[in-house]
Motif scaffolding. Structure first.
Motif, short mmCIF file in Angstrom:
data_model
loop_
_atom_site.label_atom_id
_atom_site.label_comp_id
_atom_site.label_asym_id
_atom_site.label_seq_id
_atom_site.Cartn_x
_atom_site.Cartn_y
_atom_site.Cartn_z
N ARG A 1 0.79 -1.28 0.06
CA ARG A 1 -0.12 -0.02 0.10
C ARG A 1 1.05 1.21 0.19
N ILE A 2 1.78 1.45 0.75
CA ILE A 2 2.80 2.50 0.74
C ILE A 2 3.47 2.59 -0.45
N VAL A 3 4.04 1.51 -1.08
CA VAL A 3 4.72 1.60 -2.07
C VAL A 3 3.61 2.21 -3.44
N ASP A 4 2.40 1.62 -3.35
CA ASP A 4 1.47 1.73 -4.53
C ASP A 4 1.08 3.13 -4.53
N GLN A 5 0.93 3.77 -3.04
CA GLN A 5 0.44 5.10 -3.14
C GLN A 5 1.57 6.13 -3.09
N GLY A 6 2.88 5.82 -2.72
CA GLY A 6 4.00 6.77 -2.79
C GLY A 6 5.05 7.05 -3.68
N TYR A 7 5.08 5.95 -4.43
CA TYR A 7 6.24 5.93 -5.35
C TYR A 7 6.00 5.42 -6.77
N ASP A 8 7.00 5.55 -7.75
CA ASP A 8 6.88 5.05 -8.91
C ASP A 8 6.82 3.63 -9.14
N LEU A 9 7.54 3.11 -8.56
CA LEU A 9 7.53 1.49 -8.50
C LEU A 9 8.13 0.98 -7.32
N GLY A 10 7.91 -0.22 -7.14
CA GLY A 10 8.40 -0.89 -5.74
C GLY A 10 9.55 -1.81 -6.24
N ALA A 11 10.56 -2.28 -5.38
CA ALA A 11 11.58 -3.21 -5.75
C ALA A 11 12.06 -3.86 -4.23
N LEU A 12 12.52 -4.82 -4.62
CA LEU A 12 13.01 -5.81 -3.66
C LEU A 12 14.09 -6.79 -4.13
N SER A 13 14.93 -7.15 -2.97
CA SER A 13 15.87 -8.49 -3.27
C SER A 13 15.11 -9.56 -2.54
N ALA A 14 14.72 -10.62 -3.22
CA ALA A 14 14.30 -11.66 -2.74
C ALA A 14 15.22 -12.75 -2.30
N SER A 15 15.08 -13.41 -0.98
CA SER A 15 16.06 -14.55 -0.77
C SER A 15 15.31 -15.78 -1.59
N HIS A 16 15.93 -16.92 -1.81
CA HIS A 16 15.58 -18.06 -2.56
C HIS A 16 14.22 -18.70 -1.62
N ALA A 17 13.95 -18.48 -0.34
CA ALA A 17 13.15 -18.84 0.43
C ALA A 17 11.76 -17.89 0.18
N GLY A 18 12.08 -16.47 -0.14
CA GLY A 18 10.89 -15.53 -0.13
C GLY A 18 10.45 -15.53 -1.49
N ARG A 19 11.05 -15.92 -2.42
CA ARG A 19 10.57 -15.89 -3.83
C ARG A 19 8.94 -16.11 -4.02
N GLY A 20 8.53 -17.25 -3.24
CA GLY A 20 7.39 -17.79 -3.49
C GLY A 20 6.31 -16.72 -2.93
N LEU A 21 6.57 -16.11 -1.85
CA LEU A 21 5.78 -15.11 -1.33
C LEU A 21 5.59 -13.87 -2.12
N TYR A 22 6.57 -13.52 -2.68
CA TYR A 22 6.36 -12.22 -3.53
C TYR A 22 5.62 -12.61 -4.99
N LEU A 23 6.06 -13.60 -5.47
CA LEU A 23 5.57 -14.16 -6.74
C LEU A 23 3.93 -14.18 -6.51
N GLN A 24 3.47 -15.03 -5.52
CA GLN A 24 1.98 -15.03 -4.94
C GLN A 24 1.22 -13.74 -4.98
N ARG A 25 2.09 -12.68 -4.71
CA ARG A 25 1.52 -11.33 -4.24
C ARG A 25 1.54 -10.39 -5.49
N GLY A 26 2.06 -10.82 -6.61
CA GLY A 26 2.16 -9.96 -7.84
C GLY A 26 3.38 -9.28 -8.20
N TRP A 27 4.53 -9.59 -7.58
CA TRP A 27 5.68 -8.82 -7.62
C TRP A 27 6.29 -9.59 -8.78
N LEU A 28 7.28 -8.98 -9.62
CA LEU A 28 7.61 -9.41 -11.01
C LEU A 28 9.03 -9.72 -10.73
N PRO A 29 9.40 -10.81 -11.13
CA PRO A 29 10.90 -11.04 -11.42
C PRO A 29 11.56 -10.00 -12.39
#
Length: 179
Positions: free
Chosen positions: A101-129
């Motif tokens: 919500r913070i990213v969507d309302q306040g920034y041009d884009l969101g970004a993050l660096s995912a650990s191998h274990a965290g990839r599934g969470l971010y993919l499931q939430r619509g983050w794009l590799p």
């Protein structure tokens, strides 16, 4: 019952900062160094608290990215962690929903660096590799960061149609891991 709180770094007490650091150290099995903690400071922290103690955390900090011949103001997600004894109960989704919500309302884009274990969470939430090359605008100039190509994820927000996932994405310089 757990409570969710969003708070600026400047409004955290010394004890709260220490409790967040302890959570991050525990969640990352001691692989969370001083640079990593510094990267999570200076923005907004999303916390799930139980009896006043953090059991989940995510931070959103502002960073600059170069892509498609322009500078993008990015909401960079840092320090996403859940206490090992509280995983699998939806707390990561709770902190990520508020971070998004913070990213969507306040920034041009969101970004993050995912650990191998965290990839599934971010993919499931619509983050794009990110599919293109990654770089950093280092003190010596634009420098390729091939080791980060597979772990960089973005979130396209309104007006982000110019974001070309196969193009080059460069982040601003910082000590420690740049992504």
């Amino acid at each position: 019952m757990p409570q969710t709180r969003t708070v600026a770094t400047a409004d955290l007490t010394t004890a709260e900062r220490s409790a967040i650091r302890e959570l991050l150290d525990l969640a990352f099995l001691g692989n969370f160094d001083d640079h990593d903690f510094e990267h999570a400071l200076g923005g907004l922290h999303v916390l799930v608290l139980e009896r006043g103690e953090p059991i989940a955390h995510a931070a959103v900090v502002q960073r600059r990215f170069l892509h498609a011949d322009r500078s993008w103001r990015g909401g960079y997600v840092e320090g996403v962690a859940v206490h090992p004894g509280r995983r699998g109960q939806g707390h990561a989704a709770t902190v990520m929903a508020e971070a998004e919500r913070i990213v969507d309302q306040g920034y041009d884009l969101g970004a993050l660096s995912a650990s191998h274990a965290g990839r599934g969470l971010y993919l499931q939430r619509g983050w794009l590799p990110w599919q293109g090359p990654t770089c950093v605008l280092a003190p010596g100039g634009l420098t390729r960061t091939e080791e980060d190509d597979d772990s960089t994820f973005v979130r396209v927000v309104a007006g982000g149609a110019e974001l070309r996932l196969t193009g080059t994405l460069a982040c601003d310089w910082r000590d420690g891991d740049v992504w």
